[in-house]
Write a protein that holds these residues in place. Structure first.
Motif, PDB file in Angstrom:
ATOM      1  N   ALA A  13       0.851  -1.163  -0.144  1.00 21.97           N
ATOM      2  CA  ALA A  13       0.189  -0.216  -0.060  1.00 21.97           C
ATOM      3  C   ALA A  13       1.024   1.271   0.083  1.00 21.97           C
ATOM      4  CB  ALA A  13      -1.019   0.015   1.330  1.00 21.97           C
ATOM      5  N   GLN A  14       2.072   1.395   0.962  1.00 19.12           N
ATOM      6  CA  GLN A  14       2.807   2.190   0.621  1.00 19.12           C
ATOM      7  C   GLN A  14       3.525   2.645  -0.718  1.00 19.12           C
ATOM      8  OE1 GLN A  14       6.018   1.715   3.618  1.00 19.12           O
ATOM      9  NE2 GLN A  14       4.651   1.299   5.306  1.00 19.12           N
ATOM     10  N   CYS A  15       3.595   1.605  -1.477  1.00 18.80           N
ATOM     11  CA  CYS A  15       4.254   1.878  -3.090  1.00 18.80           C
ATOM     12  C   CYS A  15       2.911   2.318  -3.602  1.00 18.80           C
ATOM     13  CB  CYS A  15       4.657   0.445  -3.424  1.00 18.80           C
ATOM     14  SG  CYS A  15       5.187   0.437  -5.059  1.00 18.80           S
ATOM     15  N   GLY A  16       1.706   1.720  -3.343  1.00 25.46           N
ATOM     16  CA  GLY A  16       0.751   2.218  -4.230  1.00 25.46           C
ATOM     17  C   GLY A  16       0.266   3.520  -4.028  1.00 25.46           C
ATOM     18  N   CYS A  17       0.602   4.030  -2.732  1.00 27.13           N
ATOM     19  CA  CYS A  17       0.207   5.490  -2.448  1.00 27.13           C
ATOM     20  C   CYS A  17       1.154   6.346  -3.142  1.00 27.13           C
ATOM     21  CB  CYS A  17       0.322   5.433  -0.943  1.00 27.13           C
ATOM     22  SG  CYS A  17       0.244   7.207  -0.298  1.00 27.13           S
ATOM     23  N   LYS A  18       2.531   5.930  -3.145  1.00 29.67           N
ATOM     24  CA  LYS A  18       3.571   6.923  -3.593  1.00 29.67           C
ATOM     25  C   LYS A  18       3.521   6.940  -5.109  1.00 29.67           C
ATOM     26  CE  LYS A  18       7.682   4.788  -3.282  1.00 29.67           C
ATOM     27  NZ  LYS A  18       8.949   4.231  -2.822  1.00 29.67           N
ATOM     28  N   VAL A  19       3.176   5.745  -5.988  1.00 28.17           N
ATOM     29  CA  VAL A  19       2.883   5.810  -7.351  1.00 28.17           C
ATOM     30  C   VAL A  19       1.711   6.612  -7.733  1.00 28.17           C
ATOM     31  CG1 VAL A  19       4.559   3.951  -7.845  1.00 28.17           C
ATOM     32  CG2 VAL A  19       2.171   3.571  -7.505  1.00 28.17           C
ATOM     33  N   LEU A  20       0.575   6.546  -6.970  1.00 29.89           N
ATOM     34  CA  LEU A  20      -0.543   7.195  -7.286  1.00 29.89           C
ATOM     35  C   LEU A  20      -0.384   8.793  -7.081  1.00 29.89           C
ATOM     36  CD1 LEU A  20      -3.431   6.081  -8.534  1.00 29.89           C
ATOM     37  CD2 LEU A  20      -1.768   4.275  -7.734  1.00 29.89           C
ATOM     38  N   ALA A  21       0.388   8.972  -6.043  1.00 28.57           N
ATOM     39  CA  ALA A  21       0.505  10.416  -5.812  1.00 28.57           C
ATOM     40  C   ALA A  21       1.315  11.094  -6.858  1.00 28.57           C
ATOM     41  CB  ALA A  21       1.125  10.666  -4.472  1.00 28.57           C
ATOM     42  N   ALA A  22       2.228  10.194  -7.396  1.00 28.53           N
ATOM     43  CA  ALA A  22       3.107  10.757  -8.669  1.00 28.53           C
ATOM     44  C   ALA A  22       2.260  10.965  -9.745  1.00 28.53           C
ATOM     45  CB  ALA A  22       4.400   9.941  -8.702  1.00 28.53           C
ATOM     46  N   PHE A  73      -8.798   4.413  -6.827  1.00 32.30           N
ATOM     47  CA  PHE A  73      -8.990   5.886  -7.128  1.00 32.30           C
ATOM     48  C   PHE A  73     -10.208   6.235  -8.213  1.00 32.30           C
ATOM     49  CE2 PHE A  73      -5.342   5.975  -4.562  1.00 32.30           C
ATOM     50  CZ  PHE A  73      -5.018   7.444  -4.436  1.00 32.30           C
ATOM     51  N   VAL A  74     -10.245   5.313  -9.063  1.00 34.47           N
ATOM     52  CA  VAL A  74     -11.418   5.655  -9.910  1.00 34.47           C
ATOM     53  C   VAL A  74     -12.917   5.437  -9.540  1.00 34.47           C
ATOM     54  CG1 VAL A  74     -12.648   4.433 -11.898  1.00 34.47           C
ATOM     55  CG2 VAL A  74     -10.229   4.709 -11.916  1.00 34.47           C
ATOM     56  N   VAL A  75     -13.081   4.159  -8.474  1.00 32.61           N
ATOM     57  CA  VAL A  75     -14.159   4.112  -7.690  1.00 32.61           C
ATOM     58  C   VAL A  75     -14.475   5.521  -6.617  1.00 32.61           C
ATOM     59  CG1 VAL A  75     -15.431   2.796  -5.837  1.00 32.61           C
ATOM     60  CG2 VAL A  75     -14.244   1.506  -7.913  1.00 32.61           C
ATOM     61  N   ALA A  76     -13.407   5.959  -6.051  1.00 31.58           N
ATOM     62  CA  ALA A  76     -13.585   7.045  -5.289  1.00 31.58           C
ATOM     63  C   ALA A  76     -13.641   8.640  -6.036  1.00 31.58           C
ATOM     64  CB  ALA A  76     -12.287   7.250  -4.410  1.00 31.58           C
ATOM     65  N   GLY A  77     -13.547   8.276  -7.437  1.00 29.18           N
ATOM     66  CA  GLY A  77     -13.783   9.523  -8.159  1.00 29.18           C
ATOM     67  C   GLY A  77     -12.692  10.484  -8.175  1.00 29.18           C
ATOM     68  N   PHE A  78     -11.437   9.920  -7.854  1.00 32.53           N
ATOM     69  CA  PHE A  78     -10.331  10.985  -8.183  1.00 32.53           C
ATOM     70  C   PHE A  78      -9.748  10.848  -9.569  1.00 32.53           C
ATOM     71  CE2 PHE A  78      -9.565   9.794  -3.515  1.00 32.53           C
ATOM     72  CZ  PHE A  78     -10.368  10.983  -3.202  1.00 32.53           C
ATOM     73  N   VAL A 103      -5.424  10.613   1.088  1.00 32.17           N
ATOM     74  CA  VAL A 103      -6.205  10.535  -0.023  1.00 32.17           C
ATOM     75  C   VAL A 103      -6.268   9.045  -0.297  1.00 32.17           C
ATOM     76  CG1 VAL A 103      -6.289  11.167  -2.543  1.00 32.17           C
ATOM     77  CG2 VAL A 103      -5.514  12.859  -0.911  1.00 32.17           C
ATOM     78  N   PHE A 104      -5.047   8.519  -0.084  1.00 34.80           N
ATOM     79  CA  PHE A 104      -5.129   6.864  -0.295  1.00 34.80           C
ATOM     80  C   PHE A 104      -5.771   6.171   0.333  1.00 34.80           C
ATOM     81  CE2 PHE A 104      -3.112   2.716  -0.011  1.00 34.80           C
ATOM     82  CZ  PHE A 104      -2.949   2.366  -1.310  1.00 34.80           C
ATOM     83  N   ARG A 105      -5.972   6.535   1.490  1.00 37.43           N
ATOM     84  CA  ARG A 105      -6.804   5.899   2.761  1.00 37.43           C
ATOM     85  C   ARG A 105      -8.458   6.011   2.341  1.00 37.43           C
ATOM     86  NH1 ARG A 105      -4.345   3.849   6.990  1.00 37.43           N
ATOM     87  NH2 ARG A 105      -2.309   4.479   7.473  1.00 37.43           N
ATOM     88  N   GLU A 106      -8.761   7.291   2.082  1.00 39.38           N
ATOM     89  CA  GLU A 106      -9.969   7.572   1.402  1.00 39.38           C
ATOM     90  C   GLU A 106     -10.391   6.538   0.231  1.00 39.38           C
ATOM     91  OE1 GLU A 106     -12.662  11.056  -0.266  1.00 39.38           O
ATOM     92  OE2 GLU A 106     -11.191  11.522   1.106  1.00 39.38           O
ATOM     93  N   ALA A 107      -9.494   6.611  -0.851  1.00 39.99           N
ATOM     94  CA  ALA A 107      -9.947   5.718  -2.006  1.00 39.99           C
ATOM     95  C   ALA A 107      -9.960   4.279  -1.603  1.00 39.99           C
ATOM     96  CB  ALA A 107      -8.628   6.227  -3.020  1.00 39.99           C
TER      97      ALA A 107
END
Length: 298
Positions: A13-22, A73-78, A103-107
């Motif tokens: 999840a840390q990796c996912g958070c990092k790459v999605l933010a980028a 992130f798609v489901v969360a609408g970002f 943001v990642f936790r919300e998604a």
């Protein structure tokens, strides 16, 4: 929606958070959208360790995590995804001012709620945020779809401007229009394709088409204005088709025109190509031949 901090994120999840933010920052820098093929170069924009770069199931771990968590992130609408292009939504743009982990936790939470809606068999809170060791059908489908979209856009980008013009004419024929004119090779400016509802062009609208093969660029408002100036007969309608995208100003002028003007970008062109594929001539299919793939739904 603000989610509590909760426990520390897992390594995946840390990796996912990092790459999605980028990715979201990259989309913001590019005017809110980016081709999925460009995401392969993400390691040049974000620091990834050896474990994240290691390959699993023929793909780097970070890519698998990006594919999986981007669904959240798609489901969360970002973000939204369409035919090889990722788009940053207004909600996603606003989320850039918040801590990436929030943001990642919300998604992730919104995704889990959507998956467990109406079912009490799986807990929502406290559920693992790890990607399964064996890819789920959903992850497999997402990866296949992304690769397919990238391939389609790559083939489309490789066509010459004249070939793309012929593809537009072929698509309009498949949609039931008569095409009395396609501009010859080497001609630049004016009308590229004429499309009639009947053989004689007696029925309206008579569509004047401008074709712009700009797979990695946006068509400017000037192109739309030039086309509007050519709609000088009662019953004329305008159509601009591009293999890329349009600027916001181009969309605005098209909407506000007193003439009927329609814009079709690369994503919609591919969608229409798929929708009318069975009605295309065999010659036309050679420009962008497609094969359907089926994945079991979970």
């Amino acid at each position: 929606m603000i989610m509590p901090a909760g426990d520390s994120l897992s390594r995946s999840a840390q990796c996912g958070c990092k790459v999605l933010a980028a990715v979201m920052r990259l989309m913001s820098e590019r005017g809110s959208s980016v081709a999925s093929s460009e995401l392969r170069s993400l390691p040049s924009r974000v620091s990834l360790n050896a474990w994240e770069l290691d390959e699993v199931n023929d793909s780097p771990r970070w890519w698998n995590f990006l594919s999986f968590y981007s669904t959240c992130f798609v489901v969360a609408g970002f973000i939204t995804k369409q035919r090889g292009t990722w788009h940053l939504t207004d909600a996603g743009a606003a989320a850039l001012s918040r801590p990436a982990e929030d943001v990642f936790r919300e998604a992730l939470h919104v995704y889990k709620v959507s998956r467990t809606a109406g079912s009490s068999s799986e807990p929502v809170d406290g559920d693992t945020d790890d990607v399964p060791v064996a890819p789920t059908n959903e992850l497999i489908f997402e990866d296949l779809k992304q690769r397919a979209d990238e391939g389609i856009r790559r083939v489309l980008a490789g066509r010459s401007p004249y070939e793309f013009q012929e593809m537009v004419a072929a698509l309009l024929r498949a949609m039931g229009y008569f095409i009395p004119f396609v501009a010859p090779r080497g001609r630049d400016g004016g009308i590229d394709v004429l499309a009639f509802r009947d053989v004689l062009g007696a029925s309206t609208p008579r569509i004047k088409v401008q074709v712009k093969h700009t797979p990695s660029a946006s068509v400017s408002v000037e192109v739309v204005r030039q086309l509007i100036a050519l709609l000088n007969r009662e019953g004329d309608a305008g159509l601009v088709v591009t293999s890329g995208s349009f600027t916001g100003e181009a969309h605005r002028v098209a909407r506000e025109s007193h003439r009927g003007v329609r814009l079709i970008d690369g994503d919609e062109f591919v969608d229409l190509w798929v929708a009318y594929y069975d009605k295309l001539s065999e010659q036309a299919k050679e420009w962008l031949r497609l094969t359907p793939v089926y994945v079991v739904s979970e």
